[in-house]
Write a protein that holds these residues in place. Structure first.
Motif, short mmCIF file in Angstrom:
data_model
loop_
_atom_site.label_atom_id
_atom_site.label_comp_id
_atom_site.label_asym_id
_atom_site.label_seq_id
_atom_site.Cartn_x
_atom_site.Cartn_y
_atom_site.Cartn_z
N SER A 114 13.40 10.66 -5.32
CA SER A 114 12.07 9.63 -5.09
C SER A 114 10.87 10.73 -5.09
N SER A 115 9.87 10.02 -5.92
CA SER A 115 8.47 10.58 -6.07
C SER A 115 7.57 10.70 -5.01
N TYR A 116 7.38 11.76 -4.48
CA TYR A 116 6.72 11.91 -3.24
C TYR A 116 5.16 11.84 -3.68
N ALA A 117 4.97 12.38 -4.77
CA ALA A 117 3.46 12.43 -5.65
C ALA A 117 3.10 11.05 -6.15
N GLY A 118 4.23 10.17 -6.32
CA GLY A 118 4.07 8.95 -6.83
C GLY A 118 3.64 7.95 -5.51
N ALA A 119 4.50 8.16 -4.41
CA ALA A 119 4.15 7.41 -3.32
C ALA A 119 2.89 7.85 -2.60
N LEU A 120 2.46 9.11 -2.42
CA LEU A 120 1.11 9.49 -2.46
C LEU A 120 0.07 8.77 -3.00
N GLU A 121 0.22 8.58 -4.39
CA GLU A 121 -0.62 8.00 -5.17
C GLU A 121 -0.59 6.48 -4.81
N ILE A 122 0.38 5.87 -4.67
CA ILE A 122 0.20 4.43 -4.13
C ILE A 122 -0.27 4.05 -2.85
N ALA A 123 -0.07 5.15 -1.88
CA ALA A 123 -0.72 5.10 -0.65
C ALA A 123 -2.15 5.06 -0.95
N GLU A 124 -2.78 5.94 -1.67
CA GLU A 124 -4.06 5.96 -1.77
C GLU A 124 -4.83 4.94 -2.56
N ILE A 125 -4.07 4.31 -3.66
CA ILE A 125 -4.55 3.06 -4.13
C ILE A 125 -4.33 1.97 -3.04
N LEU A 126 -3.45 1.79 -2.31
CA LEU A 126 -3.54 0.78 -1.49
C LEU A 126 -4.63 0.84 -0.24
N LYS A 127 -4.83 1.79 -0.14
CA LYS A 127 -6.22 2.45 0.99
C LYS A 127 -7.29 1.91 0.17
N ALA A 128 -7.45 2.47 -0.98
CA ALA A 128 -8.64 2.04 -1.81
C ALA A 128 -8.77 0.47 -1.78
N GLU A 129 -7.82 -0.43 -2.03
CA GLU A 129 -8.12 -1.89 -2.29
C GLU A 129 -8.22 -2.47 -0.89
N ILE A 130 -7.78 -1.93 0.48
CA ILE A 130 -8.18 -2.33 1.71
C ILE A 130 -9.45 -1.91 1.86
N ASN A 131 -9.79 -0.74 1.41
CA ASN A 131 -11.26 -0.36 1.68
C ASN A 131 -12.34 -1.26 0.96
N ASP A 132 -11.85 -1.48 -0.12
CA ASP A 132 -12.84 -2.71 -1.03
C ASP A 132 -12.75 -3.83 -0.66
N GLY A 133 -11.80 -4.45 0.11
CA GLY A 133 -11.47 -5.76 0.73
C GLY A 133 -10.80 -6.49 -0.08
N ARG A 134 -9.94 -5.83 -1.19
CA ARG A 134 -9.27 -6.54 -2.15
C ARG A 134 -7.83 -6.88 -1.61
N PHE A 135 -7.59 -6.36 -0.41
CA PHE A 135 -5.94 -6.42 0.09
C PHE A 135 -6.42 -6.89 1.67
N LEU A 136 -5.83 -8.19 1.96
CA LEU A 136 -5.87 -8.45 3.29
C LEU A 136 -4.47 -8.21 3.95
N LEU A 137 -4.41 -8.08 5.17
CA LEU A 137 -3.04 -8.00 5.82
C LEU A 137 -2.47 -9.36 6.37
N SER A 138 -1.27 -9.62 6.14
CA SER A 138 -0.51 -10.57 6.74
C SER A 138 0.49 -10.44 7.91
#
Lengths: 395, 136
Positions: free
Chosen positions: A350-374
């Motif tokens: 399992s790619s830890y570097a890949g997971a870290l990248e995704i966690a950062e992308i999701l963080k950025a999307e939430i910060n930008d208001g593009r991803f709302l929680l359900s």
């Protein structure tokens, strides 16, 4: 303390405080649980590893004249056509027609369903070959054409089992080399493979499913999908540590998302020598920090998560259930561990570097208001074990 | 003593000449062959370390080039595709020289140092994502 609505309002206003599951550990260490629970709104988790149970539903649209497809191959990989006239299900672990498999052991397994899915998401052309018996309303009996994902009406990914909460560490105690879905294992326990996003992994950060449930919106390879059910083999009734973290497989999630919105770098065909083909899909799941208890769970760190070490030469194939011992992910990630008085080289799948990248992308999307929680429509089951398959005599 | 890792490409006709022998005998070079595929009437590849004085190495290479052999000091026989690599890390314990490695022990992103690669090809057999390939 906080509600989903309050957090979503802050996200929409661009004021939410979002940290990755990696960052939250030091943050809480520094600021304390109480303060951090007030300040932090969302913790992002992620995973990017091979997960066999994946596939997709595809709708081709109708040809002229129409055809009721009964057998279908995509780039020579058989797809299940018993869905509807022009719908198929393509499974990630399906081998290409005529693949020699393990005839010459270990087989290479260079191409299968997972690779077709990778090509589709990458916008490449694939060959559709279909057969039918023909009917009055669907007279065509054979079709061969080349299509890409834009030609399809729908391409919906489904992962009946993903985000395994924790997982086995595979070793080989026998005298001969073995090839497994956890890779090549040298005899005499010279190497091991683990497979987890460890402290970033979604369900390790929410061990009793307080926020992740059926209906939770997720990031799946770039698309916004959701958890549609408990995953297959969801078995949360297992041995857990004092921190409630499972010490074995435990919970799983069933995920779905629109492949047309996915990014190719996070949908990757996998070839496992001597074993078969599979698919790796990148997944990110946000955890809303509704209260201190939820936050506390997200501060779990590698050394507090234990994984069971299992012999894949005998105990795993014979289903004895035997665990040789436990190792924590801090030791495993160091690349070399001492286990049963042996120096063992540790590798990951399992790619830890890949997971870290995704966690950062999701963080950025939430910060930008593009991803709302359900909030989940229904919680995941917390008590359930996995049943074995009993072989009975037909009397 | 300077050591250089080279990839030699032989077009069809030069394979019957004892080139490595001449490099040792006439140019005082120490040769360490990592991998070779030289078949009569076909193109061939040779990946090797040459060690000697700069002058000897340069003269040796001039000699080799006089047969139309292509000498490449940057291209290696084993290629690692950073785009295809997902950094799963399964190659790390199988790489005997640490050519595939983690530059940062926290980020765990895989990198490839071609100067350390001895072309054992373990990574090619192992990589689930087809990120490692051989030129020949």
């Amino acid at each position: 303390m906080k509600t989903y609505e309050e957090i979503n309002e802050k996200i929409a206003a661009g004021k939410a405080v979002v940290l990755t599951a990696d960052e939250i550990i030091d943050y809480v260490d520094k600021n304390g649980l109480e303060t951090a629970a007030k300040e932090v709104d969302v913790v992002t988790t992620a995973t990017f590893g091979p997960m066999c149970s994946s596939g997709c539903f595809l709708n081709f649209g109708h040809s002229k004249p129409k055809m009721r497809i009964t057998e279908a191959w995509l780039d020579d990989v058989p797809a299940y056509a018993g869905v509807a006239a022009v719908d198929v299900y393509l499974g990630a672990t399906q081998l290409r027609y005529n693949d020699p498999a393990n005839l010459y052991h270990p087989g290479e397994f260079r191409f299968g369903g997972g690779h077709v899915m990778e090509k589709l998401v990458a916008g490449k052309k694939i060959q559709l070959f279909g057969l039918s018996y023909g009917t009055d309303d669907y007279p065509r009996r054979e079709i061969r054409t080349w299509i890409d994902i834009n030609d399809l009406n729908q391409a919906i990914m489904v992962n009946p089992r993903n985000c395994y909460q924790n997982y086995n560490v595979a070793v080989n105690c026998s005298e001969k080399e073995i090839y497994t879905y956890l890779g090549y294992l040298k005899p005499g326990m010279k190497n091991l493979t683990y497979c987890s996003a460890t402290q970033l992994s979604p369900l390790l950060n929410d061990p009793f499913y307080m926020t992740i449930g059926i209906g939770t919106r997720i990031w799946i390879a770039g698309a916004h999908g959701h958890v549609y059910a408990e995953g297959t083999q969801h078995a949360p009734s297992c041995k857990r540590g004092e921190n409630d973290v499972p010490m074995g497989g435990s919970g799983t999630l069933a995920l779905t998302g629109d492949m047309k919105r996915m990014q190719p770098e996070f949908v990757r065909g996998v070839s496992l020598r001597g074993y078969g083909v599979s698919l790796a899909v990148g997944v990110g799941i946000p955890i809303p920090i509704l209260n201190e208890a939820i936050l506390k769970y997200t501060t779990v760190r590698d050394r507090e998560i234990l994984a069971p070490v299992v012999d894949y030469a005998t105990d795993y194939p014979e289903a004895t259930g035997k665990v040789l011992g436990y190792l924590n992910y801090e030791e495993l990630k160091s690349g070399e561990v001492t286990f049963m008085d042996k120096e063992v080289k540790a590798g990951s799948l399992s790619s830890y570097a890949g997971a870290l990248e995704i966690a950062e992308i999701l963080k950025a999307e939430i910060n930008d208001g593009r991803f709302l929680l359900s909030s989940p429509m229904a919680p995941l089951v917390r008590e359930q074990s996995m049943k074995p398959l009993v072989i009975r005599e037909n009397k | 003593m300077p050591t250089r890792k080279l990839l030699l490409y032989f077009s069809k006709c030069e394979t019957e000449k004892p080139i490595v022998y001449r490099l040792v005998k006439d140019y005082n070079l120490m040769i360490n062959i990592f991998r070779a595929k030289v078949t009569p009437d076909e193109e061939g590849y040779l990946v090797l370390d040459v060690a000697g004085t700069d002058e000897d190495i340069n003269n040796g290479l001039e000699y080799v080039k006089s047969f139309g052999v292509t000498v490449n000091e940057t291209l290696k026989g084993v290629r690692w595709d950073s785009v295809k690599c997902t950094s799963c890390g399964n190659c790390i314990p199988r790489c005997p020289t640490g050519a595939l490695y983690y530059p940062d022990k926290h980020a765990l992103k895989v990198d490839f140092d071609p100067t350390q690669c001895i072309e054992c090809l373990n990574c090619i057999k192992n990589c689930p994502f087809d990120a490692c390939r051989s030129l020949f």
